[in-house]
Design an enzyme around this catalytic site. Structure first.
Site, PDB file in Angstrom:
ATOM      1  N   HIS A  62       0.845  -1.194   0.000  1.00 19.10           N
ATOM      2  CA  HIS A  62       0.000   0.000   0.000  1.00 19.10           C
ATOM      3  C   HIS A  62       0.882   1.247   0.000  1.00 19.10           C
ATOM      4  O   HIS A  62       1.960   1.281   0.603  1.00 19.10           O
ATOM      5  CB  HIS A  62      -0.932   0.002   1.221  1.00 19.10           C
ATOM      6  CG  HIS A  62      -2.041  -1.001   1.106  1.00 19.10           C
ATOM      7  ND1 HIS A  62      -2.796  -1.419   2.175  1.00 19.10           N
ATOM      8  CD2 HIS A  62      -2.513  -1.684   0.023  1.00 19.10           C
ATOM      9  CE1 HIS A  62      -3.701  -2.298   1.770  1.00 19.10           C
ATOM     10  NE2 HIS A  62      -3.544  -2.475   0.462  1.00 19.10           N
ATOM     11  N   ASP A  64       0.874   4.031   1.463  1.00 15.19           N
ATOM     12  CA  ASP A  64       1.292   4.659   2.720  1.00 15.19           C
ATOM     13  C   ASP A  64       2.383   3.855   3.428  1.00 15.19           C
ATOM     14  O   ASP A  64       2.852   4.252   4.496  1.00 15.19           O
ATOM     15  CB  ASP A  64       0.097   4.913   3.661  1.00 15.19           C
ATOM     16  CG  ASP A  64      -0.683   3.665   4.020  1.00 15.19           C
ATOM     17  OD1 ASP A  64      -0.968   2.847   3.130  1.00 15.19           O
ATOM     18  OD2 ASP A  64      -1.018   3.500   5.213  1.00 15.19           O
TER      19      ASP A  64
HETATM   20 ZN   LIG Z   1      -1.400   1.671   6.228  1.00 15.19          ZN
HETATM   21 ZN   LIG Z   2      -2.354  -1.079   4.343  1.00 16.01          ZN
END
Ligand SMILES: [Zn+2]
Ligand SMILES: [Zn+2]
Length: 244
Positions: A62, A64
């Protein structure tokens, strides 16, 4: 060793916090755990020398948690880095590395640089020695697609740090936390159910099963941040240093 929370935010900048990135440093250890999209700004703000970092561990793909890698690589390129860099993560790391690099900066996955970039695939429950640390990955629960999703156990210089990654409660965390001097766990919400993310209620119900000397909460939503003063565990803040 010491772990600094470079970023302890969720994916959305909640509370003005940077995306996930932890800096673990010892006498022979210098690594990042995750490098989210905003991490280069956060590293710069804290004055952390990127050129000395040997290893970036990735828990999952992901943005982030991995989105800062292209900025890290291009910054290293333009600042004349020669020290090899290892990036280790779940199966698919080679494909994802190329994907995030090309999305951020066209052709950047193909450039020859003055430093070598080594990609290492972490397999479940297999301990791999990398850059002075013994790294073990454990599968966690964070959705049906886009995985694998890992918790990571990092043993170095006689200490153990475990990070849950993003996950709802799973008994695998008991295994991953074994003997941990520091257990960093995501804690997205306080007491409402949260699919694919940890709630404090679930953590509290299972806390006695964890084998960790200290627990620090991270990756908090607005809901959990509002309860940060109500829980006995330390809630991370950007810049927080924990001696391990
Ligand atoms: Zn995260
Ligand atoms: Zn995540």
């Amino acid at each position: 060793m010491r772990l600094q929370f470079v970023g302890c935010g969720d994916a959305f900048g909640t509370g003005g916090r940077f995306n996930t990135c932890f800096h673990l440093v010892g006498e022979r250890t210098n690594l990042l755990i995750d490098c989210g999209a905003s991490s280069l700004v956060a590293l710069e703000r804290l004055g952390i020398a990127r050129a000395a970092i040997d290893l970036i561990l990735i828990t999952h793909f992901h943005a982030d948690h991995i989105g800062g890698v292209p900025f890290f690589i291009l910054d290293a390129q333009f600042s004349g880095r020669t020290r090899p860099l290892t990036i280790a993560g779940p199966p698919g790391i080679e494909t994802w590395y190329e994907r995030v690099m090309e999305t951020a900066f066209e052709h950047s996955s193909k450039v020859t640089r003055k430093f070598e970039t080594r990609l290492v695939t972490l397999s479940e429950r297999q301990t791999v020695p990398i850059a002075g640390a013994d790294v073990t990955a454990f599968p966690v629960v964070h959705g049906k697609s886009g995985g694998p999703f890992y918790a990571l156990r990092v043993a170095a210089e006689g200490k153990v740090v475990t990070y849950s990654g993003d996950t709802e409660w799973t008994d695998t965390l008991v295994e991953a936390s074994a003997g941990a001097d520091l257990f960093v766990t995501e804690c997205y919400v306080h007491d409402r159910p949260a699919k694919n993310h940890m709630s404090y209620a679930a953590l509290a119900a299972n806390k006695a099963r964890l084998d960790a000397r200290r627990i620090v909460l991270t990756h908090m939503s607005r809901d959990m941040l509002a309860h940060a003063g109500d829980v006995p565990e330390t809630c991370a803040e950007d810049g927080l240093v924990v001696e391990v």
